[in-house]
Scaffold this active site. Structure first.
Site, PDB file in Angstrom:
ATOM      1  N   THR A 139      52.976  30.395 -15.642  1.00  0.00           N
ATOM      2  CA  THR A 139      53.445  31.146 -14.484  1.00  0.00           C
ATOM      3  C   THR A 139      54.734  30.518 -13.969  1.00  0.00           C
ATOM      4  O   THR A 139      54.854  29.293 -13.937  1.00  0.00           O
ATOM      5  CB  THR A 139      52.410  31.195 -13.321  1.00  0.00           C
ATOM      6  OG1 THR A 139      53.078  31.671 -12.139  1.00  0.00           O
ATOM      7  CG2 THR A 139      51.800  29.845 -13.006  1.00  0.00           C
ATOM      8  N   ASP A 141      55.442  30.564 -11.039  1.00  0.00           N
ATOM      9  CA  ASP A 141      55.149  30.135  -9.669  1.00  0.00           C
ATOM     10  C   ASP A 141      54.770  28.655  -9.570  1.00  0.00           C
ATOM     11  O   ASP A 141      54.851  28.074  -8.488  1.00  0.00           O
ATOM     12  CB  ASP A 141      54.016  30.982  -9.063  1.00  0.00           C
ATOM     13  CG  ASP A 141      54.310  32.467  -9.121  1.00  0.00           C
ATOM     14  OD1 ASP A 141      55.495  32.836  -9.161  1.00  0.00           O
ATOM     15  OD2 ASP A 141      53.352  33.263  -9.146  1.00  0.00           O
TER      16      ASP A 141
HETATM   17  O1  F6P Z   1      53.238  35.399 -10.694  1.00  0.00           O
HETATM   18  C1  F6P Z   1      54.517  35.599 -11.193  1.00  0.00           C
HETATM   19  C2  F6P Z   1      55.266  36.627 -10.403  1.00  0.00           C
HETATM   20  O2  F6P Z   1      56.562  36.737 -10.939  1.00  0.00           O
HETATM   21  C3  F6P Z   1      55.319  36.377  -8.900  1.00  0.00           C
HETATM   22  O3  F6P Z   1      56.229  35.380  -8.544  1.00  0.00           O
HETATM   23  C4  F6P Z   1      55.642  37.763  -8.389  1.00  0.00           C
HETATM   24  O4  F6P Z   1      55.181  37.963  -7.087  1.00  0.00           O
HETATM   25  C5  F6P Z   1      54.888  38.644  -9.343  1.00  0.00           C
HETATM   26  O5  F6P Z   1      54.646  37.894 -10.514  1.00  0.00           O
HETATM   27  C6  F6P Z   1      55.591  39.921  -9.715  1.00  0.00           C
HETATM   28  O6  F6P Z   1      54.742  40.656 -10.523  1.00  0.00           O
HETATM   29  P1  F6P Z   1      55.164  42.009 -11.245  1.00  0.00           P
HETATM   30  O7  F6P Z   1      55.978  41.638 -12.461  1.00  0.00           O
HETATM   31  O8  F6P Z   1      53.873  42.617 -11.595  1.00  0.00           O
HETATM   32  O9  F6P Z   1      55.974  42.791 -10.267  1.00  0.00           O
END
Ligand code: F6P
Length: 359
Positions: A139, A141
């Site tokens: 991730t 994050d």
């Molecule tokens: O968990 C990784 C992440 O990029 C977060 O930082 C963000 O909130 C989310 O995924 C975005 O997800 P998606 O690609 O489904 O919009």
């Protein structure tokens, strides 16, 4: 004797470094004389009609520097992964049955699931149902308690810092306040590291609720001291004291984090009279080439995952602690978020270079 096979899939949101994992796992498998089978589009690739490819050294050659994932990924599908895997399986029995058949028909000795918290929860449920699975955390994050670091994070930080470098020059020319919204869900790691590396003046993170009045005061204080611009980095999950996180709803009912830059930008503009511009970095942080650190971390995670399968340490997840890869039970890894401690030395150091957290 039939050749042993290892399966691998990438699930959930992508991040730079996934291809480094695939490449390393392919080489480590071949070294054991085993074959690596890549299932496409996350867990869905396990179900009939199966979509899989043999990930040999030829197919995985020259992919390490590429962002995204050679296998594709999805974060929805038939393997619903909500709730706590320890309290029973949420994967429908029929889906588990089909998965078992896939393992048998392809002679899969163990499956490597490369994913974030939700996908690791699905992996845990599969393990609890008796399927041989190991996990690899990923991730941008960097918010998993069970590992000091996840690959993808450094690339996201690099994106934030280099964007700040660019935005800084235009903000200076126009003497503006620039508010940059970054990802990270409910953890402020990307904002804190990216902001620090990119020379931000104000960093707003979920772990330290901020006050609009303090943010505005800081902008005016800087102006009085002769600063030509103020760079504000705001994490998508940041919220004002006594306020709520900002969310965006989409036509398909999704309720995602987002919109806080605009809120903060408007407040700063109204309270200071300064010209403000906002910039949402969004998926730029997830795309593109992985940094060297993420290539190395991804490579080491891929090697360790194959080793765990060889040692039949099913139900465990690759982790990175004290500069080494190791294994932790997936059950202890899921649902445990690592967030920024407001007393952390990094926060202290940020304050020491006059970064305000708006508190
Ligand atoms: O968990 C990784 C992440 O990029 C977060 O930082 C963000 O909130 C989310 O995924 C975005 O997800 P998606 O690609 O489904 O919009």
């Amino acid at each position: 004797m039939e050749r042993k096979r290892i399966g691998i899939l990438t699930s959930g949101g992508d991040c730079p470094g996934l291809n480094a994992v695939l490449r390393a796992a392919s080489r480590a498998s071949e070294k054991l004389g085993w074959e690596l089978i890549g299932f496409q589009d996350g867990f869905e690739g396990l179900l009939a009609p199966m979509t899989h490819i043999v990930l040999d050294r030829h197919i995985t050659a020259g992919i390490m520097h590429l962002g995204g994932t050679l296998l594709g990924t999805v974060n929805k599908g038939q393997f619903i992964s909500r709730g706590n895997g320890r309290q029973g399986s949420f994967i429908p029995a029929e889906v588990l049955g089909k998965t078992r058949q896939t393992f048998q028909s392809l002679n899969i000795h163990g499956l490597i699931v490369v994913g974030g918290d939700g996908s690791l929860n699905t992996a845990l449920q599969m393990h609890n149902a008796g399927l041989p699975v190991v996990g690899v955390p990923k991730t941008i994050d960097n918010d998993l308690e069970a590992t000091d670091m996840t690959f993808g994070f450094d690339s996201a930080v690099e994106c934030v810092a280099s964007s700040l470098d660019r935005l800084h020059t235009t903000a200076t020319s126009h003497k503006r306040v620039m508010v940059i919204e970054v990802m990270g869900r409910h953890a402020g790691w990307i904002a804190l590291h990216g902001g620090l590396a990119g020379g931000a003046d104000i960093i707003l993170i979920p772990e330290i609720p901020f006050e609009f009045s303090k943010v505005a005061e800081e902008v005016l204080r800087r102006e009085k001291e002769g600063a030509k611009c103020t760079m504000v980095v705001v994490a998508e999950g940041a919220k004002p004291k006594d306020g709520r996180v900002s969310r965006l709803s989409s036509p398909n009912g999704e309720n995602r984090l987002g919109g806080i830059a605009e809120v903060v930008g408007c407040e700063i503009g109204n309270r200071t009279g300064k010209e403000v511009r906002t910039c949402v970095l969004g998926h730029l942080q997830r795309g593109g080439a992985p940094t060297m650190l993420d290539r190395i971390l991804g490579t080491r995670f891929g090697i360790k995952a194959v080793q765990l399968i060889e040692e039949e340490k099913f139900g465990s997840m690759v982790s990175y602690k004290n500069h080494s890869t190791c294994a932790v039970p997936i059950s202890e890894a899921v649902h445990k978020m690592r967030r920024v401690d407001p007393q952390d030395q990094l926060v202290e150091h940020a304050r020491a270079v006059e970064i305000s957290f708006g508190d």
